[in-house]
Scaffold this active site. Sequence first.
Site, PDB file in Angstrom:
ATOM      1  N   CYS A 388       0.832  -1.209   0.000  1.00  0.00           N
ATOM      2  CA  CYS A 388       0.000   0.000   0.000  1.00  0.00           C
ATOM      3  C   CYS A 388       0.873   1.268   0.000  1.00  0.00           C
ATOM      4  O   CYS A 388       1.341   1.660  -1.062  1.00  0.00           O
ATOM      5  CB  CYS A 388      -0.984  -0.034   1.157  1.00  0.00           C
ATOM      6  SG  CYS A 388      -2.405   1.025   0.841  1.00  0.00           S
ATOM      7  N   HIS A 519      -3.550  -4.900   0.478  1.00  0.00           N
ATOM      8  CA  HIS A 519      -2.808  -5.484   1.608  1.00  0.00           C
ATOM      9  C   HIS A 519      -2.850  -7.010   1.541  1.00  0.00           C
ATOM     10  O   HIS A 519      -3.713  -7.638   2.162  1.00  0.00           O
ATOM     11  CB  HIS A 519      -3.412  -5.018   2.932  1.00  0.00           C
ATOM     12  CG  HIS A 519      -3.186  -3.578   3.223  1.00  0.00           C
ATOM     13  ND1 HIS A 519      -2.015  -3.114   3.785  1.00  0.00           N
ATOM     14  CD2 HIS A 519      -3.952  -2.490   3.022  1.00  0.00           C
ATOM     15  CE1 HIS A 519      -2.077  -1.807   3.929  1.00  0.00           C
ATOM     16  NE2 HIS A 519      -3.244  -1.392   3.470  1.00  0.00           N
ATOM     17  N   GLU A 521      -1.101  -9.104   2.991  1.00  0.00           N
ATOM     18  CA  GLU A 521      -0.854  -9.733   4.298  1.00  0.00           C
ATOM     19  C   GLU A 521      -2.142 -10.104   5.023  1.00  0.00           C
ATOM     20  O   GLU A 521      -2.158 -10.987   5.872  1.00  0.00           O
ATOM     21  CB  GLU A 521       0.013  -8.815   5.178  1.00  0.00           C
ATOM     22  CG  GLU A 521      -0.650  -7.543   5.709  1.00  0.00           C
ATOM     23  CD  GLU A 521      -0.586  -6.352   4.747  1.00  0.00           C
ATOM     24  OE1 GLU A 521      -0.342  -6.563   3.529  1.00  0.00           O
ATOM     25  OE2 GLU A 521      -0.797  -5.209   5.211  1.00  0.00           O
TER      26      GLU A 521
HETATM   27  N1  GLN Z   1      -1.782   6.705   3.072  1.00  0.00           N
HETATM   28  C1  GLN Z   1      -2.006   5.965   1.879  1.00  0.00           C
HETATM   29  C2  GLN Z   1      -3.428   6.136   1.360  1.00  0.00           C
HETATM   30  O1  GLN Z   1      -4.304   6.520   2.100  1.00  0.00           O
HETATM   31  C3  GLN Z   1      -1.685   4.501   2.067  1.00  0.00           C
HETATM   32  C4  GLN Z   1      -2.608   3.803   3.002  1.00  0.00           C
HETATM   33  C5  GLN Z   1      -2.077   2.473   3.480  1.00  0.00           C
HETATM   34  O2  GLN Z   1      -0.884   2.204   3.411  1.00  0.00           O
HETATM   35  N2  GLN Z   1      -2.949   1.620   3.981  1.00  0.00           N
HETATM   36  O3  GLN Z   1      -3.691   5.884   0.225  1.00  0.00           O
END
Ligand code: GLN
Length: 549
Positions: A388, A519, A521
């Site tokens: 992400c 994600h 994970e």
């Molecule tokens: N801050 C970034 C976003 O909002 C990544 C979010 C995250 O890593 N879950 O897109």
Amino acid sequence: MAKYIFVVGGVISGVGKGITSASIGKILQSRGCRVTALKIDPYVNVDAGTMNPTEHGEVFVLDDGTECDQDMGNYERFLGRYLSKDNYMTTGSVYLSVIQRERNLEYGGRCVEVVPDIPLEVINRIKNAEKKNKADVVIVEIGGTAGEYQNILFLEAVRILKVRQPKDVLLILVSLLPALSAGGTELKTKPTQYAARTLNAAGLQVDLIMGRAPIPLDEKRREKIAFICGLASKDDVISAPNVDSIYEVPLNFEKDHLSDRLFEKLGLRSKQHDLNEWRSMVKRVKRVTEPVKIGIIGKYFGSGDFVLEDSYISVIEAVKHAAAEVNRKPVIQWLNSEEFERSKTALRKLLEYDGIVVPGGFGSRGVEGKIAAIQYCRENKIPYLGLCYGMQLATVEFARHVAGMKRANTTEIDPRTPYPVIDIMPEQKSNLANKHYGATMRLGAYPAVLSRGTIAGKAYDGRKISERHRHRYEVNPEYIERLKNKGLVFSGTSPDERLMEIMELPPAKHPFFLGTQFHPELKSSPLHPHPLFVRFIGAAKARAAARKR
Ligand code: GLN
């Protein structure tokens, strides 16, 4: 009619209720029960999404987009089943629905009261989860510790349900037995006695006690606890000693015949008993000794050197699952991204690692350090996995240093950057402008389509995948062509090709450099390690072998 097992904690928080609940679920499942598990969090937040990870650990996300407690991740990993919003509640969410119902006149004009209306709503929700999951055993973990004010209404729900269905409800106390002597062999039972008595004061009698301690409990301790806490027999006191791997816990419980005790108490019958697949997984995890060294660059650390591992628990577990799959023992080290901002020489330390992960994150602290570390991994061919934020920052790094876009950035950090390669999703703009923060990110499962022949395309079984999201920003569509022309590969996109879901470098350029907007994970489990983590650890393993030579 289903059976209900409530799990509460005694003496201290963090005593392992989540793993205990998940493990109880696992062993009952191995005996043929259809198990589901619920988590109750006794705070006023409607969900876990608005909490800082240093405060309450990682925010776990379900397929349906529910932002919840990390214990839900434990349940999914142990039970091998995906759960939904029906399996999670907080004080805030329970009150919210009772108040909404009151506003809709659904209580028929009567006075709505904390007792019984709040506990009855809790019971309704438990029964709803039971129905939705077609469960015959429902495990309910009540957050907090016996004796605190916060969870008293949930204990009241247990009391009411037990009065109504005395044969169907069991109450399990997970309690700490501290060892004060130097060798740590004399376990103290008094705090557990107090915890059981505190539950008596709430109208509850404990049925089983899991004794968390550095070592297994001896007979004398078990007898004493059983006698004073009013248990039927010393066999109702189960040892929960410290273990190397959390996945060992169900096997340990079975050494004390926990499932037999539960079956007897709940009047369940089954001949089946199959923990074999699980047992061989645990054996494999414990057998491997050859290390693979993984650095995780983060910022959700506690004070000083203390690392709040809970902030990244799913990432840690996914690394462990994948390492076991490729026969390596993961040695995980925490790297503070701010260090890479202070000194360039700190970057050289990265060469000692076999793989680097930049996990999810928000905000500006430590971001330039992460970008510097990502650049170092790219240039020095260190396997890199970006999750992400780790994908977004790898895109920024590539834009700046390969595609010639000086001062490229994400608008989360620099709204005036000349090259906003990561930008807020259009549908997110009004949420931020109106300060609608709770449950408004792009959340939960979304499909993606993979390109053939890429790392991602080869890792997964099919071409269409579904993964869990939690973000507001995305790769800016206006820069996709420019980045592609400079050699960045977008190997996974939304089916309409608007959103970039996976970015990677071709194998000719780098052994493993890949980032995901989602994600992965969150969907890894010990019996089904996530394919991208397996590829990443596989590349790290190859680097470890090369470094040895
Ligand atoms: N801050 C970034 C976003 O909002 C990544 C979010 C995250 O890593 N879950 O897109």
